[in-house]
Design an enzyme around this catalytic site. Sequence first.
Site, PDB file in Angstrom:
ATOM      1  N   GLY A 145     -13.923  -9.024 -29.537  1.00  0.00           N
ATOM      2  CA  GLY A 145     -13.553  -9.940 -29.842  1.00  0.00           C
ATOM      3  C   GLY A 145     -11.710  -9.988 -29.200  1.00  0.00           C
ATOM      4  N   GLU A 187     -14.387  -0.189 -31.457  1.00  0.00           N
ATOM      5  CA  GLU A 187     -15.686   0.801 -31.477  1.00  0.00           C
ATOM      6  C   GLU A 187     -16.657   0.866 -30.904  1.00  0.00           C
ATOM      7  OE1 GLU A 187     -18.803   3.476 -32.558  1.00  0.00           O
ATOM      8  OE2 GLU A 187     -18.058   1.425 -33.948  1.00  0.00           O
ATOM      9  N   THR A 203      -7.839  -3.879 -31.636  1.00  0.00           N
ATOM     10  CA  THR A 203      -9.297  -4.494 -32.991  1.00  0.00           C
ATOM     11  C   THR A 203      -7.572  -4.793 -34.022  1.00  0.00           C
ATOM     12  OG1 THR A 203     -10.341  -4.230 -34.835  1.00  0.00           O
ATOM     13  CG2 THR A 203      -9.316  -2.123 -34.062  1.00  0.00           C
ATOM     14  N   ILE A 204      -8.069  -5.847 -34.764  1.00  0.00           N
ATOM     15  CA  ILE A 204      -6.702  -6.192 -35.489  1.00  0.00           C
ATOM     16  C   ILE A 204      -7.333  -5.400 -36.741  1.00  0.00           C
ATOM     17  CG2 ILE A 204      -6.738  -8.789 -34.493  1.00  0.00           C
ATOM     18  CD1 ILE A 204      -8.424  -9.696 -36.857  1.00  0.00           C
ATOM     19  N   ASP A 205      -8.329  -4.733 -37.029  1.00  0.00           N
ATOM     20  CA  ASP A 205      -9.270  -4.428 -37.977  1.00  0.00           C
ATOM     21  C   ASP A 205      -8.471  -2.804 -38.410  1.00  0.00           C
ATOM     22  OD1 ASP A 205     -11.102  -6.403 -38.023  1.00  0.00           O
ATOM     23  OD2 ASP A 205     -13.030  -5.352 -37.471  1.00  0.00           O
ATOM     24  N   GLY A 261     -11.114  -7.856 -41.231  1.00  0.00           N
ATOM     25  CA  GLY A 261     -11.059  -6.365 -41.109  1.00  0.00           C
ATOM     26  C   GLY A 261     -12.440  -6.268 -40.589  1.00  0.00           C
ATOM     27  N   ARG A 262     -13.740  -6.797 -41.305  1.00  0.00           N
ATOM     28  CA  ARG A 262     -14.636  -6.035 -41.177  1.00  0.00           C
ATOM     29  C   ARG A 262     -15.302  -5.139 -41.951  1.00  0.00           C
ATOM     30  NH1 ARG A 262     -17.607  -6.446 -35.446  1.00  0.00           N
ATOM     31  NH2 ARG A 262     -17.966  -8.522 -36.046  1.00  0.00           N
ATOM     32  N   ARG A 319      -6.152 -13.380 -35.324  1.00  0.00           N
ATOM     33  CA  ARG A 319      -6.634 -13.567 -33.780  1.00  0.00           C
ATOM     34  C   ARG A 319      -5.817 -14.477 -32.293  1.00  0.00           C
ATOM     35  NH1 ARG A 319     -12.270 -12.001 -34.143  1.00  0.00           N
ATOM     36  NH2 ARG A 319     -11.971 -13.629 -31.667  1.00  0.00           N
TER      37      ARG A 319
HETATM   38  O1  F6P Z   1     -13.397  -7.385 -35.451  1.00  0.00           O
HETATM   39  C1  F6P Z   1     -12.626  -7.983 -35.430  1.00  0.00           C
HETATM   40  C2  F6P Z   1     -12.713  -9.300 -35.595  1.00  0.00           C
HETATM   41  O2  F6P Z   1     -12.009 -10.554 -36.295  1.00  0.00           O
HETATM   42  C3  F6P Z   1     -13.216  -8.941 -37.243  1.00  0.00           C
HETATM   43  O3  F6P Z   1     -12.134  -8.920 -37.850  1.00  0.00           O
HETATM   44  C4  F6P Z   1     -13.911  -9.726 -38.030  1.00  0.00           C
HETATM   45  O4  F6P Z   1     -15.307  -9.884 -39.070  1.00  0.00           O
HETATM   46  C5  F6P Z   1     -14.698 -10.095 -36.691  1.00  0.00           C
HETATM   47  O5  F6P Z   1     -13.967  -9.641 -36.006  1.00  0.00           O
HETATM   48  C6  F6P Z   1     -15.326 -11.902 -35.829  1.00  0.00           C
HETATM   49  O6  F6P Z   1     -16.125 -11.468 -35.053  1.00  0.00           O
HETATM   50  P1  F6P Z   1     -16.303 -13.329 -34.222  1.00  0.00           P
HETATM   51  O7  F6P Z   1     -15.071 -13.150 -33.647  1.00  0.00           O
HETATM   52  O8  F6P Z   1     -17.072 -12.950 -33.547  1.00  0.00           O
HETATM   53  O9  F6P Z   1     -16.745 -14.336 -34.977  1.00  0.00           O
END
Ligand code: F6P
Length: 368
Positions: free
Chosen positions: A13, A124, A146-148, A191-192, A296
């Site tokens: 992301g 990760e 990672t924003i997480d 935040g996954r 993001r």
């Molecule tokens: O890992 C970063 C993240 O923004 C998570 O917080 C979120 O679950 C995921 O990516 C969303 O992914 P995408 O941009 O593929 O929808």
Amino acid sequence: MMKMKIGILTGGGDCPGLNGAIKWVTKSALESRHPENRSLTFEVAGIAEGWKGLVEVDPADPKSLKKYIKPLDEEAVRTWDRYGGTNLGTSRTNPFNPQNDRSAKVLDNIKKLKLDALVVIGGEDTLGVAYKLHRLGIKTVGIPKTIDNDLMGTDYSLGFDTAVNVIMEEIDRLRTTAGSHGRIFVVETMGRHAGWLALSGGECSGAYIILIPEHPFNMERICDLLRRRHGREVNYSIIVTAEAAKPEGGSEFVKDQRLDDFGHESLGGIAAFVASEIQKKTGFEARHLILSHLQRGGSPSARDRLMARWFGIAAVDMIVNEDFGRMVSLSRGEITGVPLKEVVNKLNLVDVAKYYDTEKYNGRRTIL
Ligand code: F6P
């Protein structure tokens, strides 16, 4: 004098801070005073679209080279640190996906492109690929993003601070309408599987309740906390929930069951559930808001610009020191490095006993 070609890519992301890290890797690698102090000089090549770029590029085809390989110099990256996203583009491509293993192609392309070292900016998943390549003999250095903020081995990953600021600003905005209508608002953050974003975002916004994946919640307790407060202090409440928060005995809410290349489902929907349960059980009017990719977006905060700079400079130091197979990291306020081995295959989750109040469903910071 030896010349080294560094390939740099961003994977997973996007987030604010990536462009700054690219700028500072490029700038410190190409800095003119370095050849005097070092026995080597550098060339920097940006690889477009993360690992996808290294899978798809055809080094023999000039058109493909133009699409995927971007020569970087100080002039090209001069203003990049001000902007969010990634100017190199990103993808969630996993060259080691067991269903479609393209790692041999990546190894071959690294050779054909004459890349001597790779700087990999990612979370990760992306760093997991860097680690596997390192084990196969590729000289890799990682930069955490990672924003997480769920990466092991570092106290900070790029993008987190900007995302927390977005949460805070949006909740500030939400309060006026929530207050005017006397409504409860349930705000869903990303935040996954980790609750850091919801916890920090909720704490700095003064949310009344914060729900994190690390501590499954009890719906009755949430309603009780709301009833206790109702009409006493203010006529509205803000609840912040992490996207992976779940009720006791329940599981994470999944928005899309299709798996990405790294085997992840797309999470979401918990805020709508909590808001509707509150309305049903208490009669209080409740709405929900999913902050989604806004978290993001935008330009990097001061902290993200600073960390991108420090991480970028440190990544080049690592290459100079031949400190490969490691990730630059922030540890107790100092920039250092950790082996990628210690970063991959595990997540840094919220320590509930230390940072979460399981009675009030809120953050907790006490000197223990
Ligand atoms: O890992 C970063 C993240 O923004 C998570 O917080 C979120 O679950 C995921 O990516 C969303 O992914 P995408 O941009 O593929 O929808």
